[in-house]
Scaffold this motif. Structure first.
Motif, PDB file in Angstrom:
ATOM      1  N   THR A 187      57.853  51.109  32.348  1.00 59.49           N
ATOM      2  CA  THR A 187      58.506  50.156  33.582  1.00 59.49           C
ATOM      3  C   THR A 187      57.403  50.943  34.284  1.00 59.49           C
ATOM      4  O   THR A 187      56.099  50.214  35.421  1.00 59.49           O
ATOM      5  CB  THR A 187      59.096  49.379  33.852  1.00 59.49           C
ATOM      6  N   TYR A 213      54.148  51.584  34.220  1.00 60.31           N
ATOM      7  CA  TYR A 213      52.848  50.818  34.096  1.00 60.31           C
ATOM      8  C   TYR A 213      52.452  50.186  34.868  1.00 60.31           C
ATOM      9  O   TYR A 213      51.190  50.016  35.224  1.00 60.31           O
ATOM     10  CB  TYR A 213      53.965  50.086  32.951  1.00 60.31           C
ATOM     11  N   VAL A 214      53.330  50.032  35.903  1.00 60.32           N
ATOM     12  CA  VAL A 214      53.774  49.246  37.330  1.00 60.32           C
ATOM     13  C   VAL A 214      52.446  50.374  37.906  1.00 60.32           C
ATOM     14  O   VAL A 214      51.602  50.405  38.915  1.00 60.32           O
ATOM     15  CB  VAL A 214      54.402  49.119  38.013  1.00 60.32           C
ATOM     16  N   ARG A 215      52.808  51.536  37.665  1.00 59.14           N
ATOM     17  CA  ARG A 215      51.642  52.411  39.338  1.00 59.14           C
ATOM     18  C   ARG A 215      50.248  53.106  38.454  1.00 59.14           C
ATOM     19  O   ARG A 215      49.416  52.620  39.007  1.00 59.14           O
ATOM     20  CB  ARG A 215      52.551  53.968  38.717  1.00 59.14           C
ATOM     21  N   SER A 216      50.414  52.401  36.916  1.00 56.47           N
ATOM     22  CA  SER A 216      48.706  52.662  36.696  1.00 56.47           C
ATOM     23  C   SER A 216      48.391  50.899  36.849  1.00 56.47           C
ATOM     24  O   SER A 216      46.875  50.652  36.849  1.00 56.47           O
ATOM     25  CB  SER A 216      48.256  52.043  35.037  1.00 56.47           C
ATOM     26  N   LYS A 217      49.044  50.180  37.279  1.00 55.66           N
ATOM     27  CA  LYS A 217      48.123  48.812  37.487  1.00 55.66           C
ATOM     28  C   LYS A 217      47.891  48.814  39.043  1.00 55.66           C
ATOM     29  O   LYS A 217      47.705  47.191  39.736  1.00 55.66           O
ATOM     30  CB  LYS A 217      49.247  47.763  36.287  1.00 55.66           C
ATOM     31  N   ASN A 218      49.124  49.113  40.259  1.00 57.67           N
ATOM     32  CA  ASN A 218      48.918  49.181  41.394  1.00 57.67           C
ATOM     33  C   ASN A 218      48.501  49.815  41.963  1.00 57.67           C
ATOM     34  O   ASN A 218      48.507  50.728  41.388  1.00 57.67           O
ATOM     35  CB  ASN A 218      50.344  48.679  41.709  1.00 57.67           C
ATOM     36  N   SER A 219      47.887  49.120  42.635  1.00 59.04           N
ATOM     37  CA  SER A 219      47.138  49.608  43.601  1.00 59.04           C
ATOM     38  C   SER A 219      47.993  50.628  45.109  1.00 59.04           C
ATOM     39  O   SER A 219      48.775  49.960  45.753  1.00 59.04           O
ATOM     40  CB  SER A 219      45.756  49.360  44.998  1.00 59.04           C
ATOM     41  N   HIS A 220      48.095  51.665  45.398  1.00 54.24           N
ATOM     42  CA  HIS A 220      48.909  52.046  45.613  1.00 54.24           C
ATOM     43  C   HIS A 220      48.698  52.634  47.383  1.00 54.24           C
ATOM     44  O   HIS A 220      48.810  53.523  48.098  1.00 54.24           O
ATOM     45  CB  HIS A 220      50.469  53.565  45.095  1.00 54.24           C
ATOM     46  N   LYS A 245      50.337  52.803  50.311  1.00 48.59           N
ATOM     47  CA  LYS A 245      52.016  53.366  50.843  1.00 48.59           C
ATOM     48  C   LYS A 245      52.098  54.731  50.926  1.00 48.59           C
ATOM     49  O   LYS A 245      50.854  55.757  50.881  1.00 48.59           O
ATOM     50  CB  LYS A 245      52.407  53.722  48.972  1.00 48.59           C
ATOM     51  N   ASP A 260      59.066  45.548  37.561  1.00 51.63           N
ATOM     52  CA  ASP A 260      58.977  46.508  38.935  1.00 51.63           C
ATOM     53  C   ASP A 260      58.963  46.944  39.230  1.00 51.63           C
ATOM     54  O   ASP A 260      60.337  47.793  38.506  1.00 51.63           O
ATOM     55  CB  ASP A 260      59.155  45.033  39.364  1.00 51.63           C
TER      56      ASP A 260
END
Length: 229
Positions: free
Chosen positions: A104, A107-114, A117, A179
């Motif tokens: 999770t 995956y979330v790190r690869s799909k979301n732009s940070h 942050k 998430d």
């Protein structure tokens, strides 16, 4: 497909890896009225399988498959038949839960732009991903602050909460989700399976309060808890 394994970082032939275990998708299809899966954001859209990508080498995929199979046989399917189940588990459950949290988080790190942050937050996520990977690969025998928690779910028969979603029981019993969530008390990895929630700690001020749900590294028992409000 040839590439670098996301877990062990070795160059190898990559296999299609499910982010939510394959047996979950099989169970959802088998128990569905239509025999198909539904996208959570597009309920009218049929799906044949849950999300998967070429991420893991064969050796790492085999590691995950072993823990998944054990969880499926010893906890998931028995619990679906009897929600009052009290199950004994070994060190495989901490590995299984950590593998879910690693998938999770990665995956979330690869799909979301940070980009928006803070750097401290990004470094915290990277540290958690590395810590989980080291545990899964046997480089570390402990999860340390990245402890795993599992919550069996059952039907809500009655509640005093106002504005509870009308489909809450369907969400508890059938939904899948991935998430990264947080509040003033901490940051957590959230993985939702049918009838189970797995929480991976990234940073928390509530470790003592969460102790009853913690998956012990060496083994223990898992049982449903009754919540009355």
């Amino acid at each position: 497909m040839h590439g670098v394994c996301k877990l062990c970082n070795q160059e190898a032939k990559l296999e299609l890896s499910h982010f939510i275990p394959k047996f979950i998708g099989q169970w959802l299809k088998k128990t569905s009225i239509t025999g198909y899966l539904r996208d959570g954001n597009q309920v009218s859209k049929r799906q044949q399988d849950i999300a998967k990508e070429y991420w893991l080498c064969g050796a790492c995929e085999d590691l995950f498959s072993t823990w998944e199979r054990t969880f499926s046989v010893k906890i998931f399917h028995p619990y679906m038949k009897n929600s009052s189940l009290v199950a004994v588990y070994g060190n495989w459950l901490s590995k299984f839960a950590a593998s879910l949290s690693w998938r999770t988080l990665t995956y979330v790190r690869s799909k979301n732009s940070h980009e928006t942050k803070p750097q401290e937050y990004l470094e915290m996520l990277a540290k958690a991903e590395e810590g989980l990977a080291n545990f899964l690969l046997g480089k570390s025998s402990n999860l340390y602050e990245f402890e795993q928690h599992i919550f069996p779910l059952d039907v809500i028969e009655s509640t005093n909460f106002d504005n509870l979603p009308t489909n809450i029981n369907r969400y508890f019993l059938r939904a899948i989700a991935m998430d990264i969530v947080g509040n003033s008390q901490g940051t957590y990895i959230y993985t939702k399976l049918p009838s189970f929630i797995v929480i991976g700690v990234i940073k928390s001020k509530q470790s003592k309060q969460m102790r009853s749900s913690r998956v012990a590294i060496s083994g223990g028992t898992i049982s449903p808890s009754e919540v009355v409000n």
